[in-house]
Every structure is written in C-alpha cells, then in structure tokens.
Design an enzyme around this catalytic site. Structure first.
Site, PDB file in Angstrom:
ATOM      1  N   GLU A  67       0.848  -1.193   0.000  1.00  0.00           N
ATOM      2  CA  GLU A  67       0.000   0.000   0.000  1.00  0.00           C
ATOM      3  C   GLU A  67       0.879   1.237   0.000  1.00  0.00           C
ATOM      4  O   GLU A  67       1.907   1.281   0.689  1.00  0.00           O
ATOM      5  CB  GLU A  67      -0.905   0.018   1.231  1.00  0.00           C
ATOM      6  CG  GLU A  67      -1.760   1.276   1.331  1.00  0.00           C
ATOM      7  CD  GLU A  67      -2.579   1.344   2.600  1.00  0.00           C
ATOM      8  OE1 GLU A  67      -2.975   2.451   2.988  1.00  0.00           O
ATOM      9  OE2 GLU A  67      -2.805   0.284   3.223  1.00  0.00           O
ATOM     10  N   GLU A  75      -2.761  11.573   3.249  1.00  0.00           N
ATOM     11  CA  GLU A  75      -3.769  11.338   4.269  1.00  0.00           C
ATOM     12  C   GLU A  75      -3.810  12.550   5.198  1.00  0.00           C
ATOM     13  O   GLU A  75      -2.780  13.136   5.529  1.00  0.00           O
ATOM     14  CB  GLU A  75      -3.464  10.080   5.082  1.00  0.00           C
ATOM     15  CG  GLU A  75      -3.625   8.793   4.304  1.00  0.00           C
ATOM     16  CD  GLU A  75      -3.495   7.578   5.198  1.00  0.00           C
ATOM     17  OE1 GLU A  75      -4.526   6.953   5.491  1.00  0.00           O
ATOM     18  OE2 GLU A  75      -2.361   7.259   5.616  1.00  0.00           O
TER      19      GLU A  75
END
Length: 298
Positions: free
Chosen positions: A174, A179
């Site tokens: 990932e 974020e």
C-alpha cells in the site's frame, strides 16, 4: 499475521497502523528524509498513459469503480471504527464543471447495518478496473499526480492512496500519497502524511513522514508520486515528503511494489483516524479532485 491484519486487506489498509503513528509517531517509524535518488520533476521521456480531468459531468467514468457499504473488517467498520456507509450515489460522488467531488452526507440508507453508530454516507472510488490497467504498462513505475483540495475538518479522514492489484493486505503493498487525520491534525491543520505499508512494515512498524503545506486547507495542491524499480518518492507541489528505497536483496516482504496498483480516493468519517464527528461539519468534509494523471515510459 493477526486476524485483524488479514481482514484489513479489504478495508482501509492503513487503519490500525495509522492509528498508532498518526499522533506524532508514537510506536511507529517516522522516516527521516535522506536525499532521494529521484526528484518530483517528471522525466521528459515519460508520456501520459492515463488521465481523468473529470470533464464529463455525472458519475466517474468506466476506469473507476466503487467500494460500497460498511462491512465489518477485523470486527469494526472498515477495520477502523468508521462511521460512514459508502455509496455510488450522486449525492456522495459526482463530476461537474471539471471537478470530481466526494461529499459525506448525514444519514444512512434504510438497509444499512444497525448498531454500528453509522452517521453518514460517503464515497470511495478506485481505478481497480481493466480499463485502467490496460492503459498502463505492465508495471506500476511512473509519475502520478493528483490535483486536489483536501477538507481539513475534525471528524474527516480524506485520503489519496494506492493498493497492489493482487494479493492479501499487507503483502500486496500500500502507498499512501496523501492522508489527513481529523483525529490528530486539527490543531495544526496545514500538514499531510505519506506512507508505505508492507508485510515487514505495518502496525507499530509502519513507515511514514509528514510535511507542512502552506494553504493545505484552502487551496488545490498537486499530490505526487514518482515510482521506479528502486524507489518510491512522494511529495506535494514538487517538494518531497517521503522516500522509500528498495532495500538490498529485498523480497516481497519489504518491497511488494513491482506489480500494477490502483488509485483510491475517499473521505472516511469518524473512527480511529477521523475522530469525533460534529454532524454540522459534514457539509465541509468535501474532497475536490481536479485531475488524476499517470505518466510512464513509452
């Protein structure tokens, strides 16, 4: 591998480890930026292989698909105690005037699970489609750029990220390009976090770095990823945030980043990383995306 780790492969894969590292690195591995071998200048040899400028009004095009609902992964909603029910409804995800909007909305469908504390609908879209993969080389290497305006609102967890095409999480790999954590960033909102997650680095050993970004919460910014056979470099507006170099003699436990991967865009609501939700703030939890572009070698 724990039961929770196995389940998280289908959910928001940064969930548990990000909860451990997002509040200043407690227990995690904050990466000190050593000089990257790469830059965030797109090589002249690269050509545009896939893009979406969201010029066609309506639902995202055929290179996008959806994660839907509020499944229990590892015993909680999407593995992170989240409070949203993902839909493909126009109220939650829509292109208009050249911008894609992902919008949490108060309330949930009548057929949504009960007893989970769900508060809102939202959307999570991804390029996990044949149309996307076929447009690219057989490798993931290239230069990715997503121009977006991020909601910096307590209770929101917007993200721009990538997941390996095949396999279980975290073995599939990932990459978190952007974020923003409503549970941790509201006191200093002009920041962004980037990370990678592998079988060897997740949970309390996650690798991540943060950067302060002027006007993070008020303007569009270019979130970038330069990915080669030996390095992943992530940054904002041509300024590096995070670099992860392939370790010497690395196996897939440390470097699962040789297979194709898809892009995900979403806004989660509440939970471990979104934090406490004020329902009056939901209209402000708007992720706007101007374009998504991928360049590779011819």
């Amino acid at each position: 591998m724990s039961t929770l780790s196995k389940w998280l492969k289908g959910g928001y894969a940064t969930g548990v480890m990000a909860a451990l590292v997002a509040c200043g690195g407690g227990g995690g591995n904050t990466v000190s930026m050593t000089p990257p071998a790469l830059t965030l200048t797109k090589p002249d040899s690269y050509v545009l292989k896939w893009s979406d400028d969201f010029d066609t009004p309506g639902s995202p095009g055929p290179a996008w698909t959806y994660d839907l609902g509020s499944p229990l992964l590892g015993g909680t909603v999407w593995g992170n105690n989240e409070k949203q029910f993902y839909t493909s409804d126009a109220a939650n995800v829509m292109a208009a005037n050249g911008v894609l909007t992902i919008q949490p909305v108060q309330g949930v469908p009548v057929d949504a699970p009960t007893g989970l504390g769900l508060l809102a609908t939202s959307a999570r879209i991804k390029t996990d489609t044949a149309a996307y993969y076929n447009a690219l080389n057989s490798t993931p290497y290239g230069f990715y750029e997503i121009r977006a305006k991020v909601p910096c609102v307590a209770g929101a967890w917007p993200a721009i990220w990538m997941m390996g095409r095949n396999g279980d999480w975290p073995a599939r790999g990932e990459i978190d390009i952007m974020e923003w954590f409503g549970a941790f960033f509201t006191a200093q909102p002009n920041q962004v976090q980037s990370a990678v997650h592998t079988s060897n680095n997740y949970g309390i050993t996650a690798l991540f770095a943060k950067q302060n970004v002027s006007t993070m919460c008020s303007e569009f910014h270019r979130f970038q990823l330069h990915w080669t056979v030996n390095e992943i470099l992530i940054g904002v507006d041509d300024v590096p945030t995070f670099s992860y170099k392939k370790p010497s003699n690395a196996n897939t436990d440390k470097w699962p980043f040789d297979q194709q991967a898809h892009i995900l865009l979403n806004v989660a609501v509440g939970g471990n990383l979104g934090g406490a939700v004020n329902l009056n703030d939901l209209p402000s939890m708007t992720l706007q995306v101007d374009y998504v572009k991928v360049w590779q070698n011819p």
